[in-house]
Motif scaffolding. Sequence first.
Motif, PDB file in Angstrom:
ATOM      1  N   ASN A 230      11.708  -2.532   2.243  1.00  9.05           N
ATOM      2  CA  ASN A 230      10.562  -2.837   1.387  1.00  9.05           C
ATOM      3  C   ASN A 230       9.298  -2.084   1.780  1.00  9.05           C
ATOM      4  O   ASN A 230       8.272  -2.213   1.101  1.00  9.05           O
ATOM      5  CB  ASN A 230      10.268  -4.342   1.403  1.00  9.05           C
ATOM      6  N   ASP A 231       9.363  -1.332   2.866  1.00 10.22           N
ATOM      7  CA  ASP A 231       8.141  -0.726   3.405  1.00 10.22           C
ATOM      8  C   ASP A 231       7.871   0.688   2.930  1.00 10.22           C
ATOM      9  O   ASP A 231       6.804   1.243   3.224  1.00 10.22           O
ATOM     10  CB  ASP A 231       8.204  -0.712   4.942  1.00 10.22           C
ATOM     11  N   VAL A 232       8.785   1.307   2.216  1.00 13.19           N
ATOM     12  CA  VAL A 232       8.634   2.731   1.888  1.00 13.19           C
ATOM     13  C   VAL A 232       7.848   2.978   0.605  1.00 13.19           C
ATOM     14  O   VAL A 232       7.502   4.123   0.299  1.00 13.19           O
ATOM     15  CB  VAL A 232      10.004   3.428   1.814  1.00 13.19           C
ATOM     16  N   PHE A 233       7.565   1.918  -0.164  1.00 18.06           N
ATOM     17  CA  PHE A 233       6.752   2.041  -1.370  1.00 18.06           C
ATOM     18  C   PHE A 233       5.747   0.900  -1.441  1.00 18.06           C
ATOM     19  O   PHE A 233       6.039  -0.220  -1.000  1.00 18.06           O
ATOM     20  CB  PHE A 233       7.612   1.981  -2.639  1.00 18.06           C
ATOM     21  N   ASP A 234       4.586   1.172  -2.004  1.00 17.36           N
ATOM     22  CA  ASP A 234       3.668   0.123  -2.418  1.00 17.36           C
ATOM     23  C   ASP A 234       3.969  -0.187  -3.881  1.00 17.36           C
ATOM     24  O   ASP A 234       4.581   0.616  -4.588  1.00 17.36           O
ATOM     25  CB  ASP A 234       2.209   0.582  -2.272  1.00 17.36           C
ATOM     26  N   GLN A 235       3.514  -1.340  -4.339  1.00 20.83           N
ATOM     27  CA  GLN A 235       3.758  -1.723  -5.720  1.00 20.83           C
ATOM     28  C   GLN A 235       2.504  -2.369  -6.290  1.00 20.83           C
ATOM     29  O   GLN A 235       1.790  -3.097  -5.589  1.00 20.83           O
ATOM     30  CB  GLN A 235       4.947  -2.700  -5.813  1.00 20.83           C
ATOM     31  N   ILE A 254      15.657  -6.918 -22.019  1.00 18.81           N
ATOM     32  CA  ILE A 254      16.045  -6.000 -23.083  1.00 18.81           C
ATOM     33  C   ILE A 254      16.882  -4.845 -22.545  1.00 18.81           C
ATOM     34  O   ILE A 254      17.933  -4.498 -23.099  1.00 18.81           O
ATOM     35  CB  ILE A 254      14.791  -5.440 -23.793  1.00 18.81           C
ATOM     36  N   MET A 255      16.437  -4.252 -21.438  1.00 12.43           N
ATOM     37  CA  MET A 255      17.046  -3.025 -20.919  1.00 12.43           C
ATOM     38  C   MET A 255      18.075  -3.265 -19.823  1.00 12.43           C
ATOM     39  O   MET A 255      18.903  -2.399 -19.542  1.00 12.43           O
ATOM     40  CB  MET A 255      15.948  -2.096 -20.394  1.00 12.43           C
ATOM     41  N   GLY A 256      17.984  -4.419 -19.141  1.00 13.69           N
ATOM     42  CA  GLY A 256      18.910  -4.709 -18.055  1.00 13.69           C
ATOM     43  C   GLY A 256      18.442  -4.189 -16.710  1.00 13.69           C
ATOM     44  O   GLY A 256      19.071  -4.435 -15.681  1.00 13.69           O
ATOM     45  N   ILE A 257      17.347  -3.412 -16.692  1.00 16.56           N
ATOM     46  CA  ILE A 257      16.793  -2.898 -15.444  1.00 16.56           C
ATOM     47  C   ILE A 257      15.330  -3.295 -15.349  1.00 16.56           C
ATOM     48  O   ILE A 257      14.652  -3.456 -16.356  1.00 16.56           O
ATOM     49  CB  ILE A 257      16.921  -1.357 -15.348  1.00 16.56           C
ATOM     50  N   SER A 258      14.847  -3.476 -14.118  1.00 16.27           N
ATOM     51  CA  SER A 258      13.432  -3.812 -13.921  1.00 16.27           C
ATOM     52  C   SER A 258      12.633  -2.519 -13.789  1.00 16.27           C
ATOM     53  O   SER A 258      13.180  -1.465 -13.453  1.00 16.27           O
ATOM     54  CB  SER A 258      13.251  -4.669 -12.667  1.00 16.27           C
ATOM     55  N   LEU A 259      11.361  -2.605 -14.042  1.00 18.05           N
ATOM     56  CA  LEU A 259      10.503  -1.427 -13.975  1.00 18.05           C
ATOM     57  C   LEU A 259       9.312  -1.703 -13.055  1.00 18.05           C
ATOM     58  O   LEU A 259       8.184  -1.897 -13.508  1.00 18.05           O
ATOM     59  CB  LEU A 259      10.011  -1.049 -15.380  1.00 18.05           C
ATOM     60  N   PRO A 260       9.552  -1.732 -11.729  1.00 18.84           N
ATOM     61  CA  PRO A 260       8.436  -1.933 -10.802  1.00 18.84           C
ATOM     62  C   PRO A 260       7.483  -0.745 -10.843  1.00 18.84           C
ATOM     63  O   PRO A 260       7.921   0.416 -10.882  1.00 18.84           O
ATOM     64  CB  PRO A 260       9.124  -2.050  -9.443  1.00 18.84           C
ATOM     65  N   LEU A 261       6.184  -1.003 -10.876  1.00 17.02           N
ATOM     66  CA  LEU A 261       5.187   0.070 -10.872  1.00 17.02           C
ATOM     67  C   LEU A 261       4.881   0.410  -9.423  1.00 17.02           C
ATOM     68  O   LEU A 261       3.996  -0.162  -8.801  1.00 17.02           O
ATOM     69  CB  LEU A 261       3.934  -0.378 -11.626  1.00 17.02           C
ATOM     70  N   PHE A 262       5.638   1.345  -8.877  1.00 17.36           N
ATOM     71  CA  PHE A 262       5.533   1.667  -7.458  1.00 17.36           C
ATOM     72  C   PHE A 262       4.801   2.985  -7.248  1.00 17.36           C
ATOM     73  O   PHE A 262       4.706   3.829  -8.143  1.00 17.36           O
ATOM     74  CB  PHE A 262       6.932   1.723  -6.825  1.00 17.36           C
ATOM     75  N   HIS A 263       4.300   3.160  -6.053  1.00 18.98           N
ATOM     76  CA  HIS A 263       3.641   4.408  -5.675  1.00 18.98           C
ATOM     77  C   HIS A 263       3.650   4.499  -4.153  1.00 18.98           C
ATOM     78  O   HIS A 263       3.832   3.510  -3.438  1.00 18.98           O
ATOM     79  CB  HIS A 263       2.198   4.449  -6.207  1.00 18.98           C
ATOM     80  N   ALA A 264       3.442   5.696  -3.644  1.00 21.27           N
ATOM     81  CA  ALA A 264       3.384   5.924  -2.193  1.00 21.27           C
ATOM     82  C   ALA A 264       2.562   7.190  -1.937  1.00 21.27           C
ATOM     83  O   ALA A 264       1.369   7.206  -2.152  1.00 21.27           O
ATOM     84  CB  ALA A 264       4.785   6.018  -1.603  1.00 21.27           C
ATOM     85  N   PHE A 268       2.443  17.156  -1.654  1.00 24.10           N
ATOM     86  CA  PHE A 268       1.539  17.987  -0.861  1.00 24.10           C
ATOM     87  C   PHE A 268       0.329  17.223  -0.329  1.00 24.10           C
ATOM     88  O   PHE A 268      -0.534  17.791   0.320  1.00 24.10           O
ATOM     89  CB  PHE A 268       1.067  19.186  -1.690  1.00 24.10           C
ATOM     90  N   GLN A 269       0.230  15.946  -0.626  1.00 22.96           N
ATOM     91  CA  GLN A 269      -0.860  15.118  -0.110  1.00 22.96           C
ATOM     92  C   GLN A 269      -0.319  13.703   0.128  1.00 22.96           C
ATOM     93  O   GLN A 269       0.763  13.359  -0.332  1.00 22.96           O
ATOM     94  CB  GLN A 269      -2.057  15.106  -1.080  1.00 22.96           C
ATOM     95  N   TYR A 270      -1.061  12.923   0.879  1.00 22.72           N
ATOM     96  CA  TYR A 270      -0.554  11.624   1.330  1.00 22.72           C
ATOM     97  C   TYR A 270      -1.280  10.433   0.714  1.00 22.72           C
ATOM     98  O   TYR A 270      -1.077   9.298   1.139  1.00 22.72           O
ATOM     99  CB  TYR A 270      -0.656  11.544   2.859  1.00 22.72           C
ATOM    100  N   SER A 271      -2.126  10.664  -0.269  1.00 28.50           N
ATOM    101  CA  SER A 271      -2.920   9.573  -0.824  1.00 28.50           C
ATOM    102  C   SER A 271      -2.242   8.847  -1.986  1.00 28.50           C
ATOM    103  O   SER A 271      -2.365   7.631  -2.121  1.00 28.50           O
ATOM    104  CB  SER A 271      -4.294  10.098  -1.275  1.00 28.50           C
ATOM    105  N   PHE A 272      -1.510   9.597  -2.839  1.00 25.03           N
ATOM    106  CA  PHE A 272      -0.892   8.939  -3.994  1.00 25.03           C
ATOM    107  C   PHE A 272       0.237   9.803  -4.540  1.00 25.03           C
ATOM    108  O   PHE A 272       0.152  11.027  -4.563  1.00 25.03           O
ATOM    109  CB  PHE A 272      -1.923   8.692  -5.102  1.00 25.03           C
ATOM    110  N   GLY A 273       1.311   9.143  -4.974  1.00 27.97           N
ATOM    111  CA  GLY A 273       2.446   9.846  -5.562  1.00 27.97           C
ATOM    112  C   GLY A 273       3.668   8.954  -5.614  1.00 27.97           C
ATOM    113  O   GLY A 273       3.592   7.752  -5.297  1.00 27.97           O
ATOM    114  N   LEU A 274       4.804   9.525  -5.989  1.00 25.21           N
ATOM    115  CA  LEU A 274       6.046   8.758  -6.110  1.00 25.21           C
ATOM    116  C   LEU A 274       7.031   9.047  -4.991  1.00 25.21           C
ATOM    117  O   LEU A 274       8.164   8.577  -5.016  1.00 25.21           O
ATOM    118  CB  LEU A 274       6.711   9.062  -7.463  1.00 25.21           C
ATOM    119  N   ILE A 275       6.603   9.824  -3.995  1.00 27.05           N
ATOM    120  CA  ILE A 275       7.461  10.108  -2.845  1.00 27.05           C
ATOM    121  C   ILE A 275       7.303   8.977  -1.829  1.00 27.05           C
ATOM    122  O   ILE A 275       6.179   8.579  -1.510  1.00 27.05           O
ATOM    123  CB  ILE A 275       7.067  11.450  -2.192  1.00 27.05           C
TER     124      ILE A 275
END
Length: 335
Positions: A230-235, A254-264, A268-275
């Motif tokens: 649980n530590d590799v992404f913020d949500q 409806i879709m069968g999958i959840s859509l968490p709004l995650f970020h990390a 090339f930078q460490y402030s915001f992204g999906l990595i």
Amino acid sequence: MKVEFAPRSVPLQRRLQTAAVVQWIFSFLGLAQCCTAAFIALFFTRFWLVSALYAAWWFIDREKPSKGGRRIHFLRNCVVWRYMRDYFPITLVKTAELDPRQNYLVGFHPHGVLAAGAFLNFCTEATGFSMLFPGITPHLMMLSLWFRIPFFRDYAMSGGLIASDKESASHVLQKPEGGNLLAIIVGGAQEALDARPGSFTLLLKNRKGFVRLAIQHGTPLVPAFSFGENDVFDQVKNPKGSWLRIIQHQLQKIMGISLPLFHARGIFQYSFGLIPYRRPICTVVGKPIPVQKKHRPSEEEVDEVHKKYLDELSNLFEKHKAKYNVPEDSHLEFI
């Protein structure tokens, strides 16, 4: 017991590790859509026969995801997964022997945002699964809808992913000579909505289907907890009752999958992204819980085994949490 791997040099290795993680995220967030688009687009080109032939193959092969899948050992051993392992890093720890003459049902916790630990440990050889558990063939369940996507279904099955339905599970667990391991992320997509650093909340209190399945096949239950999952992404905050959580639940229905709004972090930078953040994930596999086979277990029998499973999972967490920097006052919460 865990498998140790030699450290890699930097900075080239770190770039390769990041690239491996990027392709993994893309494979589950973008590859499915690309495969669908390519399949349809080919019909309108001179290569239409490719899609036509694949459609015929797809129809003939439609039951394969529920019949154990089709693993490709070359892809399971691909070097890209070792780079991904070293990015976090991810390790697999064995606490008890598993007899290859038996089948096993492993409950994996927690789901996390993208279940990185479950995928790398059970769908690749990057963490040395076959070395730790010789003679055991791992299978990981994934939502059935992913296997309805052309081309992507074959990619998913190559690592050992199979459809998440009762028929698929029974096919794996009824192998008479043993040697099969079925891993189920019990909390599922709904649990992903609570995945954030420092969270130890598991959607497990009323999830008993996997226990009933184990009893029906007489398959030992094995708890597994993935520290750091649980530590590799913020949500984005989505407390129960909030408008965001309500929308996420409706989309899940409806879709069968959840859509968490995650970020990390970014590439090339460490402030915001999906990595994901470079934070260690360690999956600890507990000892088997013997289960007596019964074709139609009563609710009381299921509840008894379920309680035993919760106790063993809690004991596993408490015994190992200090090694992975979990605060002493943190405990598992079952909802």
